[in-house]
Structures are given as structure tokens and as C-alpha cells.
Design a protein around this motif. Structure first.
Motif, PDB file in Angstrom:
ATOM      1  N   ASP A 265       0.829  -1.199   0.000  1.00  0.00           N
ATOM      2  CA  ASP A 265       0.000   0.000   0.000  1.00  0.00           C
ATOM      3  C   ASP A 265       0.869   1.257   0.000  1.00  0.00           C
ATOM      4  O   ASP A 265       0.539   2.264  -0.633  1.00  0.00           O
ATOM      5  N   THR A 328      -6.467  -4.815  -3.801  1.00  0.00           N
ATOM      6  CA  THR A 328      -6.889  -3.525  -4.363  1.00  0.00           C
ATOM      7  C   THR A 328      -5.804  -2.905  -5.246  1.00  0.00           C
ATOM      8  O   THR A 328      -6.120  -2.117  -6.136  1.00  0.00           O
ATOM      9  N   ASN A 329      -4.534  -3.247  -5.026  1.00  0.00           N
ATOM     10  CA  ASN A 329      -3.483  -2.763  -5.924  1.00  0.00           C
ATOM     11  C   ASN A 329      -3.653  -3.348  -7.326  1.00  0.00           C
ATOM     12  O   ASN A 329      -3.343  -2.699  -8.331  1.00  0.00           O
ATOM     13  N   VAL A 331      -6.510  -3.913  -8.629  1.00  0.00           N
ATOM     14  CA  VAL A 331      -7.627  -3.168  -9.202  1.00  0.00           C
ATOM     15  C   VAL A 331      -7.118  -1.867  -9.829  1.00  0.00           C
ATOM     16  O   VAL A 331      -7.617  -1.434 -10.877  1.00  0.00           O
ATOM     17  N   THR A 348     -12.650   1.150  -8.608  1.00  0.00           N
ATOM     18  CA  THR A 348     -11.306   1.060  -8.039  1.00  0.00           C
ATOM     19  C   THR A 348     -11.226   1.735  -6.675  1.00  0.00           C
ATOM     20  O   THR A 348     -10.725   1.156  -5.701  1.00  0.00           O
ATOM     21  N   SER A 351     -13.244  -0.122  -4.005  1.00  0.00           N
ATOM     22  CA  SER A 351     -12.528  -1.304  -3.512  1.00  0.00           C
ATOM     23  C   SER A 351     -11.428  -0.904  -2.542  1.00  0.00           C
ATOM     24  O   SER A 351     -11.267  -1.509  -1.469  1.00  0.00           O
ATOM     25  N   GLU A 352     -10.663   0.113  -2.927  1.00  0.00           N
ATOM     26  CA  GLU A 352      -9.563   0.550  -2.056  1.00  0.00           C
ATOM     27  C   GLU A 352     -10.090   1.049  -0.719  1.00  0.00           C
ATOM     28  O   GLU A 352      -9.553   0.720   0.347  1.00  0.00           O
ATOM     29  N   ALA A 355     -11.286  -1.858   1.628  1.00  0.00           N
ATOM     30  CA  ALA A 355     -10.163  -2.590   2.216  1.00  0.00           C
ATOM     31  C   ALA A 355      -9.418  -1.736   3.242  1.00  0.00           C
ATOM     32  O   ALA A 355      -9.020  -2.223   4.305  1.00  0.00           O
TER      33      ALA A 355
END
Length: 442
Positions: A265, A328-329, A331, A348, A351-352, A355
Motif C-alpha cells: 500500500d 486492491t493494488n 484493481v 477502483t 474497492s480501495e 479494504a
């Protein structure tokens, strides 16, 4: 069914308590400066034609978050004269640091990215330093003002507040910048300092507890004179918090896990703004998708994070949130292949945010549970600093990596960077390190 519903309502009751509600306000003031440092600055500079390599170097402004444990002993033990006498130790430091933040943000707002890039770098670094110091005070205050059985609720509420500060800053600045310009938008951020100030005035100064190690050291300080008194005072402020932590089983493994957990992240975060600019999204599109659409996903993630921590326990909840943050990365890599697609951007960011909300709640509760209340500021600063080390170190090179790898390969690389942290988590889990903090074995 009736009993289960009653237990569920009892579980919600602490959220109405004053100290728990106050953590939401504290989180708002704690969260917004990082949005300025790690996201908005990148968009602002990119919009004025600053290169990705230079934007990547601005990740150094997050360095104070990684090294705040170096000056946290001063915040933990040093009084501030009349401010401490009037407000108390924790609140006095908050007032002083917030005044500095206000000055730095207002000065930043009058600078021009086209000609003041280097100066902007130093001012953003100052914002990072003051923000990290504010986090040290707020984290200590939060842990000390909450009963032990309310740390989970406090973690959830401070995460709500932190992300609310992120979202208000991100959405508000982009919207205001679109209509009134970046200078006005950045200057208005100082208003987000007020919730934290209101919270500490409302709740008051927390009671201070002393560890037996500290009581013994203070008795020696009282009898000492001259240089010996100085030496013992430094020992109390700087050494004892670390000595207490190193008495714990597998303490090195715990620190290594905290350092590695968010490495993926850390690499990706600083480059999400330049990615959106490269894909030619407007400020309005970024505001709606990046901040507004993601709000629902974020709140759901934070709420489920509190439930997950309570039901699944520390390690199961850390594992699930870590895997989701890694995914998520991927995505973001998918978004890079879609181009200027507003729907893909919303998916995107949604989702990030989900999470991140899940993981933030779990990590805050975990780190808080590791702190001795006699050394709260220093120990939490050490633990949260380690969590920021990967962002400061690896994020610095993210611009160069993105430039040379391309967006898709860059985000694939950031996904792989999350794997070592998950391996360390598995080691801790197998060795049952910290299993006494588990809240939901079974």
C-alpha cells in the motif's frame, strides 16, 4: 433471537459514550493532513506540470510519520509551562502543535507550484512533521481516555473520524479548487483542526497511570542532583518505554510485522493521484469517484472492521484485511488498462476504500492493545512509526518505478510487495504471539 439482539444492542451502546464519540472528532483532525501530504499535493503539483519523479520525491514528506518515536518521549514527559498548567499535559501539546499546523497550511496556500516547488517541499515536510506530532498526542490521549474494554470501539470511531477527515479534505479541496482555485481550497483546510480541539475541551485531561518501572525511576530522580538527575530523567523519558516493550515475548517479530504489513500500500498510495491525472480525469470526476462514491465503501469497511476484530480475533482479522488491501493494488492496475473510464475509477476507489477501512480499524485496535498506559505516546509512536516506515522509504522511489515500469507493471509490483508482511503475520499467528489479545477465538 431476543437475547442475541439484546447483546447486539449492548455492543452498540458504547458508541454513545462521550470518550468514544470524542475519538471520532480527534480522528477528523488527525486524518486530513496526511491527505494533503500524500494525495492532494501530488494532484496539485501534477496539475501545474511538475514531473512524476519530483512528485515521487515528495513522499519524503511522510518521513516524520516514520520517525516520530524519536521526539515522542518529549511529548510524553515534557511539560509546556503555563499551557500545561492550564490545559494539562496532553491537551497543552495538542494546542501548541495545532497552532503550528495552522500557520504551515496557510503559508502553503499562498505558494505557486510553478515557481516555488522546492519551498513547497519544505513546507509540506513541516506539515508532515507537525501532523505526525499531532498524531502522537491524539493517539496517547485516545488510549488513555478510553477504558481497556472500549479500545475496539475507539479504534472504529477514530478510523471513522480519520477517514472522514481524509474524505472531507480530499473532496472539499478538489471541489473548491475547481471553482475558487487551489490557494483558497488549501487555506480552508485549517478548519479541520477544530474538531480535535473541541474533543479535548469536551472530555478533559485523562488520568495518568504510572508503571512500577516508572515509579522506581521517579524515586531515584527525586533523590538525584546535577548531571545524574538529567541522566535519570532522560532514562525515564527515552529508555524505559523501550525497555518495557522488549521484555515481551517475540517483540522483534512483532516490530518486523508492523514494518512490513502495509509495504504494498505504501508503494502504491503516492502514485494514485498522478495516475488519475495521467488518465485525464477532471477535478470534479476525481472528487465524485475518489472521495464521494468511495465514502459508502469506506464506512462499510470501517464498520465491518470493528465486527471482524470482535468476532474473528486479531490474527484472522489482520490476515483478511491484509489480503484485501493487497488485492486492491491489482484493481488499480486494471484501472490503468481502462483509461478515462469514470465507472472503473469508482469501482477502483470503492474497492480501495473498503479494504482500507477494514484494515485501519483492525490495525488501530491491535497497536493500541500493545501499549502500556504509562508510556502510551512513546510506545504507540514507535509502533505507528514502524507502520509508516515502508511508506516513507519505499514511497520515495515510487515515481521512478512508475516512470520506468509503466502503470500496470508498477501496480503489479506493489501487489507483490505486500506478500512479505503476510508471511510475517503467518509466523506470528503460528507462534501464538499476542494471542492474549485475541477477542474471538474459535
Amino acid at each position: 433471537m431476543t437475547r442475541a439482539f439484546s447483546d447486539w444492542l449492548k455492543g452498540l451502546a458504547p458508541y454513545a459514550e462521550k470518550p468514544v464519540l470524542a475519538t471520532f472528532l480527534l480522528g477528523m483532525s488527525s486524518g486530513f493532513p496526511l491527505t494533503l501530504v500524500i494525495s492532494l499535493t501530488g494532484i496539485w503539483l501534477s496539475r501545474f506540470g511538475v514531473s512524476k519523479e519530483t512528485v515521487g520525491i515528495f513522499a519524503l514528506a511522510t518521513t516524520p510519520y516514520a520517525w516520530k518515536f524519536l521526539w515522542s518521549p518529549a511529548i510524553d514527559r515534557v511539560p509546556l509551562g503555563f499551557l500545561s498548567r492550564y490545559f494539562g499535559r496532553r491537551r497543552a501539546w495538542l494546542v501548541l502543535i495545532q497552532a503550528g499546523l495552522a500557520v504551515a497550511i496557510l503559508y502553503l496556500s499562498v505558494l505557486d507550484p510553478a515557481v516555488d516547488t522546492v519551498l513547497i517541499g519544505f513546507v509540506v515536510l513541516a506539515v508532515g512533521f507537525l501532523s505526525a506530532s499531532q498524531d502522537t498526542v491524539i493517539d496517547a490521549y485516545r488510549i488513555e481516555v478510553l477504558p481497556k474494554d472500549r479500545l475496539g470501539h475507539g479504534a472504529s470511531m477514530v478510523a471513522f473520524g480519520y477517514r472522514a477527515g481524509n474524505l472531507i479534505a480530499g473532496y472539499g479541496v478538489l471541489r473548491v479548487a475547481e471553482s475558487a482555485g487551489w490557494s483558497v481550497a488549501i487555506a480552508l483546510l485549517v478548519l479541520l483542526l477544530l474538531p480535535g480541539l473541541v474533543a479535548v475541551i469536551w472530555v478533559g485531561e485523562p488520568a495518568h497511570k504510572e508503571d512500577p518501572l516508572l515509579v522506581r525511576d521517579q524515586s531515584l530522580i527525586a533523590k538525584a542532583k546535577g548531571l545524574e538527575k538529567v541522566r535519570l530523567t532522560l532514562h525515564e523519558a527515552v529508555v524505559l518505554p523501550f525497555v518495557e516493550f522488549t521484555h515481551r515475548r517475540d517483540w522483534l517479530l512483532i516490530l518486523l510485522f508492523i514494518f512490513l504489513f502495509k509495504a504494498g500500500d505504501a508503494i502504491a498510495a503516492i502514485m494514485t493521484g498522478p495516475l488519475m491525472v495521467d488518465l485525464q480525469f477532471t477535478e470534479g470526476e476525481m472528487a465524485n469517484a475518489n472521495k464521494l462514491v468511495g465514502t459508502i465503501a469506506l464506512w462499510v469497511g470501517i464498520a465491518l472492521g470493528a465486527v471482524l476484530y470482535r468476532v474473528a480475533g486479531v490474527y484472522r482479522s489482520l490476515a483478511l484485511s491484509g489480503i484485501l488491501m493487497m488485492v486492491t493494488n491489482l484493481v488499480f492496475a486494471w484501472l490503468a488498462t481502462r483509461g478515462h473510464d469514470v465507472f472503473a475509477l469508482a469501482v477502483t476507489i470503492g474497492s480501495e476504500n473498503f479494504a482500507t477501512g477494514l484494515g485501519t480499524t483492525v490495525v488501530i485496535a491491535y497497536l493500541s492493545s500493545l501499549c502500556n498506559l504509562s508510556f502510551t505516546a512513546t510506545q504507540y509512536a514507535l509502533l505507528s512509526s514502524l507502520a509508516s516506515q515502508a511508506r516513507a522509504i519505499m514511497g520515495t522511489f515510487s515515481g521512478v518505478l512508475a516512470e520506468n515500469l509503466g502503470w500496470v507493471s508498477f501496480f503489479l509490483f506493489s501487489t507483490l510487495a505486500a506478500v512479505p508482511g503476510l508471511i510475517m503475520l503467518l509466523l506470528l499467528w503460528r507462534r501464538s504471539v499476542g494471542v492474549e489479545q485475541e477477542t474471538g477465538q474459535g
